[in-house]
Write a protein that holds these residues in place. Structure first.
Motif, PDB file in Angstrom:
ATOM      1  N   TYR A  57     -10.981  -2.717   5.105  1.00 10.29           N
ATOM      2  CA  TYR A  57     -10.271  -1.654   5.813  1.00 10.29           C
ATOM      3  C   TYR A  57      -9.114  -2.238   6.618  1.00 10.29           C
ATOM      4  CZ  TYR A  57      -9.483   2.357   8.862  1.00 10.29           C
ATOM      5  OH  TYR A  57      -8.919   3.391   9.541  1.00 10.29           O
ATOM      6  N   SER A  58      -9.362  -3.353   7.290  1.00  5.47           N
ATOM      7  CA  SER A  58      -8.321  -4.023   8.071  1.00  5.47           C
ATOM      8  C   SER A  58      -7.212  -4.535   7.157  1.00  5.47           C
ATOM      9  CB  SER A  58      -8.937  -5.173   8.870  1.00  5.47           C
ATOM     10  OG  SER A  58      -7.947  -5.848   9.580  1.00  5.47           O
ATOM     11  N   ALA A  59      -7.571  -5.121   6.034  1.00 11.13           N
ATOM     12  CA  ALA A  59      -6.578  -5.637   5.095  1.00 11.13           C
ATOM     13  C   ALA A  59      -5.759  -4.500   4.495  1.00 11.13           C
ATOM     14  CB  ALA A  59      -7.267  -6.433   3.987  1.00 11.13           C
ATOM     15  N   GLU A  60      -6.410  -3.350   4.236  1.00  7.75           N
ATOM     16  CA  GLU A  60      -5.700  -2.206   3.680  1.00  7.75           C
ATOM     17  C   GLU A  60      -4.639  -1.706   4.649  1.00  7.75           C
ATOM     18  OE1 GLU A  60      -6.847   2.388   3.114  1.00  7.75           O
ATOM     19  OE2 GLU A  60      -8.150   0.991   2.044  1.00  7.75           O
ATOM     20  N   ALA A  61      -4.930  -1.702   5.940  1.00  6.46           N
ATOM     21  CA  ALA A  61      -3.948  -1.258   6.925  1.00  6.46           C
ATOM     22  C   ALA A  61      -2.746  -2.191   6.942  1.00  6.46           C
ATOM     23  CB  ALA A  61      -4.592  -1.190   8.313  1.00  6.46           C
ATOM     24  N   GLN A  62      -2.979  -3.485   6.875  1.00 10.64           N
ATOM     25  CA  GLN A  62      -1.862  -4.425   6.874  1.00 10.64           C
ATOM     26  C   GLN A  62      -1.055  -4.285   5.591  1.00 10.64           C
ATOM     27  OE1 GLN A  62      -0.994  -6.025   9.533  1.00 10.64           O
ATOM     28  NE2 GLN A  62       0.818  -6.811   8.534  1.00 10.64           N
ATOM     29  N   GLU A  63      -1.738  -4.059   4.465  1.00 13.54           N
ATOM     30  CA  GLU A  63      -1.024  -3.854   3.213  1.00 13.54           C
ATOM     31  C   GLU A  63      -0.142  -2.617   3.297  1.00 13.54           C
ATOM     32  OE1 GLU A  63      -3.666  -3.870  -0.130  1.00 13.54           O
ATOM     33  OE2 GLU A  63      -4.454  -5.826   0.421  1.00 13.54           O
ATOM     34  N   SER A  64      -0.604  -1.565   3.974  1.00  8.56           N
ATOM     35  CA  SER A  64       0.220  -0.370   4.055  1.00  8.56           C
ATOM     36  C   SER A  64       1.466  -0.647   4.901  1.00  8.56           C
ATOM     37  CB  SER A  64      -0.585   0.811   4.601  1.00  8.56           C
ATOM     38  OG  SER A  64      -1.059   0.547   5.894  1.00  8.56           O
ATOM     39  N   TYR A  65       1.360  -1.487   5.930  1.00  6.09           N
ATOM     40  CA  TYR A  65       2.548  -1.886   6.688  1.00  6.09           C
ATOM     41  C   TYR A  65       3.465  -2.707   5.797  1.00  6.09           C
ATOM     42  CZ  TYR A  65       5.565  -4.277  10.031  1.00  6.09           C
ATOM     43  OH  TYR A  65       6.662  -4.771  10.687  1.00  6.09           O
ATOM     44  N   ASN A  66       2.898  -3.657   5.080  1.00  5.29           N
ATOM     45  CA  ASN A  66       3.696  -4.505   4.196  1.00  5.29           C
ATOM     46  C   ASN A  66       4.343  -3.697   3.078  1.00  5.29           C
ATOM     47  OD1 ASN A  66       3.111  -6.784   5.680  1.00  5.29           O
ATOM     48  ND2 ASN A  66       1.359  -7.350   4.414  1.00  5.29           N
ATOM     49  N   GLY A  67       3.744  -2.568   2.720  1.00  6.96           N
ATOM     50  CA  GLY A  67       4.288  -1.723   1.668  1.00  6.96           C
ATOM     51  C   GLY A  67       5.408  -0.806   2.129  1.00  6.96           C
ATOM     52  N   LEU A  68       5.629  -0.731   3.429  1.00  6.58           N
ATOM     53  CA  LEU A  68       6.706   0.111   3.950  1.00  6.58           C
ATOM     54  C   LEU A  68       8.066  -0.498   3.628  1.00  6.58           C
ATOM     55  CD1 LEU A  68       5.484   0.955   7.585  1.00  6.58           C
ATOM     56  CD2 LEU A  68       5.707   2.566   5.690  1.00  6.58           C
ATOM     57  N   PRO A  69       9.079   0.342   3.384  1.00  5.16           N
ATOM     58  CA  PRO A  69      10.436  -0.202   3.281  1.00  5.16           C
ATOM     59  C   PRO A  69      10.818  -0.876   4.601  1.00  5.16           C
ATOM     60  CG  PRO A  69      10.356   2.062   2.492  1.00  5.16           C
ATOM     61  CD  PRO A  69       9.029   1.770   3.125  1.00  5.16           C
ATOM     62  N   ASP A  70      11.683  -1.874   4.550  1.00  2.99           N
ATOM     63  CA  ASP A  70      12.047  -2.648   5.743  1.00  2.99           C
ATOM     64  C   ASP A  70      12.536  -1.784   6.889  1.00  2.99           C
ATOM     65  OD1 ASP A  70      11.284  -5.034   4.651  1.00  2.99           O
ATOM     66  OD2 ASP A  70      13.307  -5.609   4.024  1.00  2.99           O
ATOM     67  N   ILE A  71      13.315  -0.751   6.607  1.00  2.00           N
ATOM     68  CA  ILE A  71      13.855   0.074   7.680  1.00  2.00           C
ATOM     69  C   ILE A  71      12.744   0.859   8.393  1.00  2.00           C
ATOM     70  CG2 ILE A  71      14.475   2.050   6.226  1.00  2.00           C
ATOM     71  CD1 ILE A  71      16.429   0.609   9.244  1.00  2.00           C
TER      72      ILE A  71
END
Length: 162
Positions: A16-30
């Motif tokens: 669950y923690s890793a999924e949250a970080q992946e969703s941040y990493n998946g965001l466009p840079d802006i």
């Protein structure tokens, strides 16, 4: 049996923690820059004692002509790390489950992958249980006003000399 159940609970928490970080990493840079703007603002607030991490996006909107006006509604979740902590390893600051989520909305103008200083970026974060319908409406209204006031009237004012 209890050890197996404990293992499953721990594994689920890590995933669950890793999924949250992946969703941040998946965001466009802006969009990441908008999330960072909110977390930086939270870390300077005197009453905030813990570091927050991005949990998930609730809503995203874009508007504008030539430049982008972005609205990003998302949740931040408190971690066990003290505020101001710069995290090099996302797993180093595990989420807390005893504190409410922070409901955040940011809207800002961007050109390229940079947040513009004018108009001033709008950041509104509040504990999720304290968010009212009026606050939600004010957030969206702020975005609409920001994206409308920059250029929309001038586009309508153009006169053709044909």
């Amino acid at each position: 049996m209890a050890a197996g159940l404990l293992f499953l609970v721990c594994a689920a928490a890590v995933l669950y923690s890793a999924e949250a970080q992946e969703s941040y990493n998946g965001l466009p840079d802006i969009y990441k820059k908008g999330v960072d703007l909110a977390t930086n603002q939270l870390s300077t607030h005197a009453r905030v004692q813990h570091h927050f991490r991005f949990l998930r996006t609730v809503e995203k909107s874009e508007g504008g002509f030539g430049v982008k006006y972005l609205y990003h509604h998302f949740y931040l979740k408190p971690t066990t790390c003290p505020r101001g902590m710069t995290e090099s390893d996302p797993q180093r600051c595990p989420f807390r489950n005893d504190k409410p989520l922070m409901d955040c909305a940011v809207c800002y103008k961007s050109a390229g992958d940079q947040i513009e200083a004018e108009p001033k970026p709008y950041v509104h974060c509040i504990q999720k249980p304290r968010l009212t319908e009026e606050m939600k409406k004010n957030r969206v209204d702020h975005f609409r006003k920001m994206s409308y006031h920059s250029g929309a009237p001038t586009l309508l004012a153009l006169i053709s000399k044909s």
